[in-house]
Every structure is written in C-alpha cells, then in structure tokens.
Design a protein around this motif. Structure first.
Motif, PDB file in Angstrom:
ATOM      1  N   ARG A  14      -7.981   5.637  -0.950  1.00  0.00           N
ATOM      2  CA  ARG A  14      -8.351   4.385  -0.266  1.00  0.00           C
ATOM      3  C   ARG A  14      -8.593   4.603   1.229  1.00  0.00           C
ATOM      4  O   ARG A  14      -8.857   3.656   1.960  1.00  0.00           O
ATOM      5  CB  ARG A  14      -7.265   3.324  -0.457  1.00  0.00           C
ATOM      6  CG  ARG A  14      -6.962   2.988  -1.907  1.00  0.00           C
ATOM      7  CD  ARG A  14      -8.155   2.358  -2.611  1.00  0.00           C
ATOM      8  NE  ARG A  14      -7.785   1.874  -3.920  1.00  0.00           N
ATOM      9  CZ  ARG A  14      -8.146   2.446  -5.063  1.00  0.00           C
ATOM     10  NH1 ARG A  14      -8.873   3.539  -5.061  1.00  0.00           N
ATOM     11  NH2 ARG A  14      -7.775   1.939  -6.212  1.00  0.00           N
ATOM     12  N   LYS A  24       0.245  -3.607   6.422  1.00  0.00           N
ATOM     13  CA  LYS A  24      -0.256  -4.514   5.386  1.00  0.00           C
ATOM     14  C   LYS A  24       0.807  -4.888   4.358  1.00  0.00           C
ATOM     15  O   LYS A  24       0.780  -5.979   3.807  1.00  0.00           O
ATOM     16  CB  LYS A  24      -1.474  -3.908   4.688  1.00  0.00           C
ATOM     17  CG  LYS A  24      -2.685  -3.846   5.591  1.00  0.00           C
ATOM     18  CD  LYS A  24      -3.896  -3.335   4.859  1.00  0.00           C
ATOM     19  CE  LYS A  24      -5.107  -3.373   5.783  1.00  0.00           C
ATOM     20  NZ  LYS A  24      -6.342  -3.091   5.084  1.00  0.00           N
ATOM     21  N   GLU A  49       4.689  -4.187  -6.168  1.00  0.00           N
ATOM     22  CA  GLU A  49       3.613  -5.171  -6.282  1.00  0.00           C
ATOM     23  C   GLU A  49       2.793  -5.236  -5.000  1.00  0.00           C
ATOM     24  O   GLU A  49       1.555  -5.230  -5.041  1.00  0.00           O
ATOM     25  CB  GLU A  49       4.206  -6.550  -6.588  1.00  0.00           C
ATOM     26  CG  GLU A  49       3.179  -7.651  -6.659  1.00  0.00           C
ATOM     27  CD  GLU A  49       3.797  -9.023  -6.863  1.00  0.00           C
ATOM     28  OE1 GLU A  49       3.027  -9.988  -6.917  1.00  0.00           O
ATOM     29  OE2 GLU A  49       5.037  -9.144  -6.954  1.00  0.00           O
ATOM     30  N   CYS A  52       0.659  -2.071  -4.646  1.00  0.00           N
ATOM     31  CA  CYS A  52      -0.455  -2.105  -5.604  1.00  0.00           C
ATOM     32  C   CYS A  52      -1.534  -3.096  -5.164  1.00  0.00           C
ATOM     33  O   CYS A  52      -2.729  -2.824  -5.308  1.00  0.00           O
ATOM     34  CB  CYS A  52       0.043  -2.450  -7.002  1.00  0.00           C
ATOM     35  SG  CYS A  52       0.951  -1.109  -7.791  1.00  0.00           S
ATOM     36  N   LYS A  53      -1.114  -4.219  -4.622  1.00  0.00           N
ATOM     37  CA  LYS A  53      -2.068  -5.232  -4.162  1.00  0.00           C
ATOM     38  C   LYS A  53      -2.905  -4.682  -3.008  1.00  0.00           C
ATOM     39  O   LYS A  53      -4.126  -4.797  -3.007  1.00  0.00           O
ATOM     40  CB  LYS A  53      -1.324  -6.490  -3.739  1.00  0.00           C
ATOM     41  CG  LYS A  53      -2.210  -7.650  -3.397  1.00  0.00           C
ATOM     42  CD  LYS A  53      -1.388  -8.896  -3.149  1.00  0.00           C
ATOM     43  CE  LYS A  53      -2.298 -10.088  -2.949  1.00  0.00           C
ATOM     44  NZ  LYS A  53      -1.531 -11.330  -2.787  1.00  0.00           N
ATOM     45  N   VAL A  54      -2.246  -4.065  -2.034  1.00  0.00           N
ATOM     46  CA  VAL A  54      -2.948  -3.530  -0.866  1.00  0.00           C
ATOM     47  C   VAL A  54      -3.851  -2.367  -1.244  1.00  0.00           C
ATOM     48  O   VAL A  54      -4.983  -2.267  -0.767  1.00  0.00           O
ATOM     49  CB  VAL A  54      -1.937  -3.109   0.233  1.00  0.00           C
ATOM     50  CG1 VAL A  54      -2.614  -2.315   1.326  1.00  0.00           C
ATOM     51  CG2 VAL A  54      -1.231  -4.330   0.811  1.00  0.00           C
ATOM     52  N   LEU A  55      -3.376  -1.485  -2.122  1.00  0.00           N
ATOM     53  CA  LEU A  55      -4.164  -0.308  -2.511  1.00  0.00           C
ATOM     54  C   LEU A  55      -5.111  -0.587  -3.686  1.00  0.00           C
ATOM     55  O   LEU A  55      -5.854   0.295  -4.100  1.00  0.00           O
ATOM     56  CB  LEU A  55      -3.231   0.857  -2.870  1.00  0.00           C
ATOM     57  CG  LEU A  55      -2.426   1.441  -1.708  1.00  0.00           C
ATOM     58  CD1 LEU A  55      -1.487   2.529  -2.207  1.00  0.00           C
ATOM     59  CD2 LEU A  55      -3.339   1.974  -0.619  1.00  0.00           C
ATOM     60  N   ASP A  56      -5.050  -1.805  -4.222  1.00  0.00           N
ATOM     61  CA  ASP A  56      -5.888  -2.202  -5.354  1.00  0.00           C
ATOM     62  C   ASP A  56      -5.765  -1.184  -6.490  1.00  0.00           C
ATOM     63  O   ASP A  56      -6.730  -0.536  -6.902  1.00  0.00           O
ATOM     64  CB  ASP A  56      -7.353  -2.344  -4.929  1.00  0.00           C
ATOM     65  CG  ASP A  56      -8.219  -2.943  -6.031  1.00  0.00           C
ATOM     66  OD1 ASP A  56      -7.693  -3.724  -6.851  1.00  0.00           O
ATOM     67  OD2 ASP A  56      -9.422  -2.617  -6.078  1.00  0.00           O
ATOM     68  N   CYS A  57      -4.516  -1.038  -6.973  1.00  0.00           N
ATOM     69  CA  CYS A  57      -4.250  -0.071  -8.032  1.00  0.00           C
ATOM     70  C   CYS A  57      -3.174  -0.602  -8.976  1.00  0.00           C
ATOM     71  O   CYS A  57      -2.644  -1.699  -8.759  1.00  0.00           O
ATOM     72  CB  CYS A  57      -3.811   1.268  -7.435  1.00  0.00           C
ATOM     73  SG  CYS A  57      -2.221   1.214  -6.577  1.00  0.00           S
ATOM     74  N   GLN A  58      -2.858   0.160  -9.980  1.00  0.00           N
ATOM     75  CA  GLN A  58      -1.819  -0.166 -10.943  1.00  0.00           C
ATOM     76  C   GLN A  58      -0.576   0.666 -10.631  1.00  0.00           C
ATOM     77  O   GLN A  58      -0.683   1.749 -10.036  1.00  0.00           O
ATOM     78  CB  GLN A  58      -2.299   0.141 -12.364  1.00  0.00           C
ATOM     79  CG  GLN A  58      -3.439  -0.734 -12.838  1.00  0.00           C
ATOM     80  CD  GLN A  58      -3.016  -2.180 -12.962  1.00  0.00           C
ATOM     81  OE1 GLN A  58      -1.977  -2.494 -13.529  1.00  0.00           O
ATOM     82  NE2 GLN A  58      -3.820  -3.074 -12.399  1.00  0.00           N
ATOM     83  N   ASP A  61      -0.747   4.292 -11.248  1.00  0.00           N
ATOM     84  CA  ASP A  61      -1.507   5.114 -10.302  1.00  0.00           C
ATOM     85  C   ASP A  61      -0.588   5.709  -9.241  1.00  0.00           C
ATOM     86  O   ASP A  61      -0.925   6.710  -8.621  1.00  0.00           O
ATOM     87  CB  ASP A  61      -2.586   4.274  -9.606  1.00  0.00           C
ATOM     88  CG  ASP A  61      -3.640   3.764 -10.569  1.00  0.00           C
ATOM     89  OD1 ASP A  61      -3.961   4.489 -11.543  1.00  0.00           O
ATOM     90  OD2 ASP A  61      -4.141   2.641 -10.361  1.00  0.00           O
TER      91      ASP A  61
END
Length: 71
Positions: A14, A24, A49, A52-58, A61
């Motif tokens: 990212r 963030k 959570e 994951c939200k900031v990095l746009d991942c699961q 990952d």
C-alpha cells in the motif's frame, strides 16, 4: 511462535509508512512496531479491524499460521 505477522508486507504493498499507519489507525508507533516485528503476544479485534480498514485488506493478509515442526 506459529503466527507470522505480515504487516510490513501489506504496508509495502500500500506504500504506507509506519508513521502514516500510526496516524490513520490511532496507535502509537511503538505498539505498531511491536506488532510489525512479530513481538506482540496479542492483538485486539478492534485494532485488527482498524488496520484492515486503513490498508484495505483482510486479517489473513496480515496474520498467517505456520505449523511448527515437532521435536
């Protein structure tokens, strides 16, 4: 420990620095550094959570289970 933390890999994908992620997510640099280096013993779901939200991942990952060889 059989849980591998791949936070540094996701941050690189990212193109995000530890400072930027810290800002963030709202975690201190030291806490994120402990997690990134795999020295953390636990992680709150709310923290996972937010990352994951900031990095746009699961979560998968970031966290990986690797079975340790038996002695």
């Amino acid at each position: 420990m059989p849980i591998i933390v791949n936070l540094d890999v996701m941050m690189a994908k990212r193109k995000m620095s530890l400072n930027e992620l810290s800002d963030k997510v709202g975690l201190t640099l030291s806490n994120l550094s402990i997690l990134k280096t795999g020295k953390a013993k636990a992680i709150r779901f709310s923290t996972l959570e937010a990352i994951c939200k900031v990095l746009d991942c699961q979560p998968a990952d970031i966290l990986e289970y690797v079975e340790e060889p038996e002695n």
